[in-house]
Design a protein around this motif. Structure first.
Motif, mmCIF file in Angstrom:
data_model
loop_
_atom_site.group_PDB
_atom_site.id
_atom_site.type_symbol
_atom_site.label_atom_id
_atom_site.label_comp_id
_atom_site.label_asym_id
_atom_site.label_seq_id
_atom_site.Cartn_x
_atom_site.Cartn_y
_atom_site.Cartn_z
ATOM 1 N N THR A 37 0.860 -1.190 0.000
ATOM 2 C CA THR A 37 0.000 0.000 0.000
ATOM 3 C C THR A 37 0.893 1.236 0.000
ATOM 4 O OG1 THR A 37 -0.017 0.303 2.399
ATOM 5 C CG2 THR A 37 -1.660 -1.209 1.495
ATOM 6 N N PRO A 38 0.337 2.386 -0.367
ATOM 7 C CA PRO A 38 1.085 3.625 -0.124
ATOM 8 C C PRO A 38 1.217 3.809 1.387
ATOM 9 C CG PRO A 38 -0.898 4.004 -1.479
ATOM 10 C CD PRO A 38 -0.994 2.624 -0.938
ATOM 11 N N ILE A 39 2.070 4.734 1.815
ATOM 12 C CA ILE A 39 2.168 5.042 3.247
ATOM 13 C C ILE A 39 0.818 5.592 3.715
ATOM 14 C CG2 ILE A 39 3.217 6.622 4.921
ATOM 15 C CD1 ILE A 39 5.866 6.233 3.520
ATOM 16 N N ILE A 40 0.303 5.022 4.807
ATOM 17 C CA ILE A 40 -1.019 5.415 5.316
ATOM 18 C C ILE A 40 -0.887 6.724 6.108
ATOM 19 C CG2 ILE A 40 -3.009 4.653 6.700
ATOM 20 C CD1 ILE A 40 -2.427 2.771 4.354
ATOM 21 N N ARG A 41 -1.856 7.621 5.921
ATOM 22 C CA ARG A 41 -1.872 8.911 6.623
ATOM 23 C C ARG A 41 -3.143 9.025 7.471
ATOM 24 N NH1 ARG A 41 3.314 10.566 5.599
ATOM 25 N NH2 ARG A 41 3.785 10.371 3.393
ATOM 26 N N PRO A 42 -3.103 9.870 8.488
ATOM 27 C CA PRO A 42 -4.325 10.096 9.278
ATOM 28 C C PRO A 42 -5.474 10.519 8.363
ATOM 29 C CG PRO A 42 -2.439 11.084 10.384
ATOM 30 C CD PRO A 42 -1.943 10.620 9.039
ATOM 31 N N GLY A 43 -6.634 9.940 8.587
ATOM 32 C CA GLY A 43 -7.801 10.278 7.777
ATOM 33 C C GLY A 43 -8.014 9.354 6.586
ATOM 34 N N ASP A 44 -6.996 8.545 6.248
ATOM 35 C CA ASP A 44 -7.175 7.598 5.134
ATOM 36 C C ASP A 44 -8.291 6.603 5.458
ATOM 37 O OD1 ASP A 44 -5.198 8.718 3.615
ATOM 38 O OD2 ASP A 44 -3.694 7.178 3.998
ATOM 39 N N ASN A 45 -9.017 6.194 4.442
ATOM 40 C CA ASN A 45 -10.046 5.162 4.599
ATOM 41 C C ASN A 45 -9.416 3.799 4.273
ATOM 42 O OD1 ASN A 45 -12.045 3.226 3.682
ATOM 43 N ND2 ASN A 45 -13.548 4.874 3.872
ATOM 44 N N ILE A 46 -9.292 2.971 5.320
ATOM 45 C CA ILE A 46 -8.552 1.703 5.167
ATOM 46 C C ILE A 46 -9.233 0.772 4.149
ATOM 47 C CG2 ILE A 46 -7.908 -0.427 6.396
ATOM 48 C CD1 ILE A 46 -6.008 1.774 7.040
ATOM 49 N N ALA A 47 -10.555 0.758 4.142
ATOM 50 C CA ALA A 47 -11.269 -0.105 3.190
ATOM 51 C C ALA A 47 -10.945 0.316 1.755
ATOM 52 C CB ALA A 47 -12.778 -0.050 3.451
ATOM 53 N N LYS A 48 -10.951 1.620 1.514
ATOM 54 C CA LYS A 48 -10.626 2.114 0.161
ATOM 55 C C LYS A 48 -9.174 1.823 -0.199
ATOM 56 C CE LYS A 48 -13.950 5.861 -0.373
ATOM 57 N NZ LYS A 48 -14.135 7.316 -0.235
#
Lengths: 254, 254
Positions: free
Chosen positions: A8-19
């Motif tokens: 995955t790309p690096i996850i950021r606050p506010g990202d929707n994990i399902a998407k």
């Protein structure tokens, strides 16, 4: 049984994990099937929830400073551990053993690895609700019946290194009840429960790594696991039921 | 990464595990490749070694009778546990927590499941030497470089159910040393060791079952694990290094 790591790309606050998951699966050309299970690292769930603390904004209390000195920790980290833990039980050099939500966790899950610079990442909030929500969203989008596990790491007494455990599961029975099953010779089994969700996270962690691999999700296909919307077993034991807790008591650390 | 369960005939004392494995792989049409790992359940290794006790030949001592009463066990089983354990630490209804060879083990590994009628199966003797021997024989016969893990089950404090752990490994590095590795953001990892062999056994146990499945071996292909003839890390921790052991002490049970 097959396991596929999902970058995955690096996850950021506010990202929707399902998407993020659906996009990442598409990129990997992995098409979900009924009965697939996806393990998600707890750190990316927590990050998406904004469960981060900026270290230079933390003011260590006297208790944190004392703990940090005793166990050779950053006092700011010790302060956050004190806030996050239900109880600090003690520790060894560099790490505190704490109780949090009825489980033993190193440093109450406060982790400086894979958090943005100058931040630490905490444990996810409401992991059960979050797992349910991710499952629902992914199933709605894909039309497939899947299982979701939020995975974490633990240590076993007297063993070196971390192993995978499940923090929350959705869509599967996390603990297999073996009572009443019979062995090869028709005799009742001595093992009464199997922590199958923990086994699945351990399997996933072989592919996840802890370093810069950037595969915080793993797809497991073909695992002989019971799918259910209403799990019968809890993953957690009460201290009264726990073999260790009946044998050990806390040392007096203060 | 792919996992294949390997069905075998019922193992008897005196069976050669390497030969059983090669025959079973042939039957399953699984052709070994370099880098394959095979997990073998500790119970079949022990059975092949004749590590069985016939219950009606066991005379429980007074100590065993007392233990059996306190923890609701068969006195004959309690007697064998006393013989097998280095220390009985205490227990809960139906099971004793013991120390054996530096680890915590339920009932010192004495198991009535999947042992022939009226027998119990003990832990294998010399698991390290046995794993080395099986690896050597299989490699000689097939010409492939493989890893062998003898797998067992353990419990984690406050968690319900057993998970997989490695009793001995041959040909692989059982513990991944993460010191010096960096995370996504270039920062040193907080997790220092990963118990990768334990993770692999947990993965295998998803396919093994505990009941009458008769798949006491699992082939793991494509696991990103370091192969080596000279592992650098021990799977065992000394009590001084162990987070739990620094925090807990034994209750006085007598």
């Amino acid at each position: 049984m097959s396991l596929y790591s999902i970058n995955t790309p690096i996850i950021r606050p506010g990202d929707n994990i399902a998407k993020v998951m659906i996009n990442a699966l598409e990129k990997e050309k992995l098409h979900l099937k009924d009965g697939d299970i996806i393990v998600i690292a707890e750190s990316v769930v927590a990050t998406s929830q904004g469960r981060l603390e900026k270290l230079d904004q933390v003011n260590p209390s006297e208790g944190a400073i004392r703990l940090a000195k005793e166990y050779d920790l950053d006092p700011k980290i010790a302060e956050i551990v004190l806030r996050e833990a239900n109880e600090v039980c003690g520790g060894v050099k560099g790490v505190l053993l704490t109780q949090k939500d009825g489980l033993f966790v190193a440093n109450a899950g406060v982790d400086s690895s894979n958090a943005p610079k100058d931040y630490v990442v905490l444990l996810p909030k409401e992991p059960q609700k979050t797992a349910d929500g991710i499952k629902k969203q992914v199933e709605k989008k894909t039309g497939k019946k899947i299982g979701i596990i939020i995975g974490d790491s633990r240590v076993i007494p007297l063993k070196r290194g971390v192993i995978g455990v499940a923090l929350a599961t959705a869509g599967i029975e996390p603990v297999e009840d073996c009572r009443g099953m019979v062995d090869l010779f028709g005799r009742k089994l001595q093992v009464t429960f199997r922590a199958i969700a923990d086994d699945v996270v351990s399997a996933a962690q072989i592919l996840m790594g802890e370093a810069d691999e950037q595969s915080p999700m793993v797809l497991i296909r073909g695992a002989p696991i019971k799918f259910t919307e209403e799990p019968q077993q809890e993953m957690q034991l009460s201290p009264e039921e726990c073999m260790y807790m009946n044998v050990f008591q806390l040392r007096h650390t203060n």
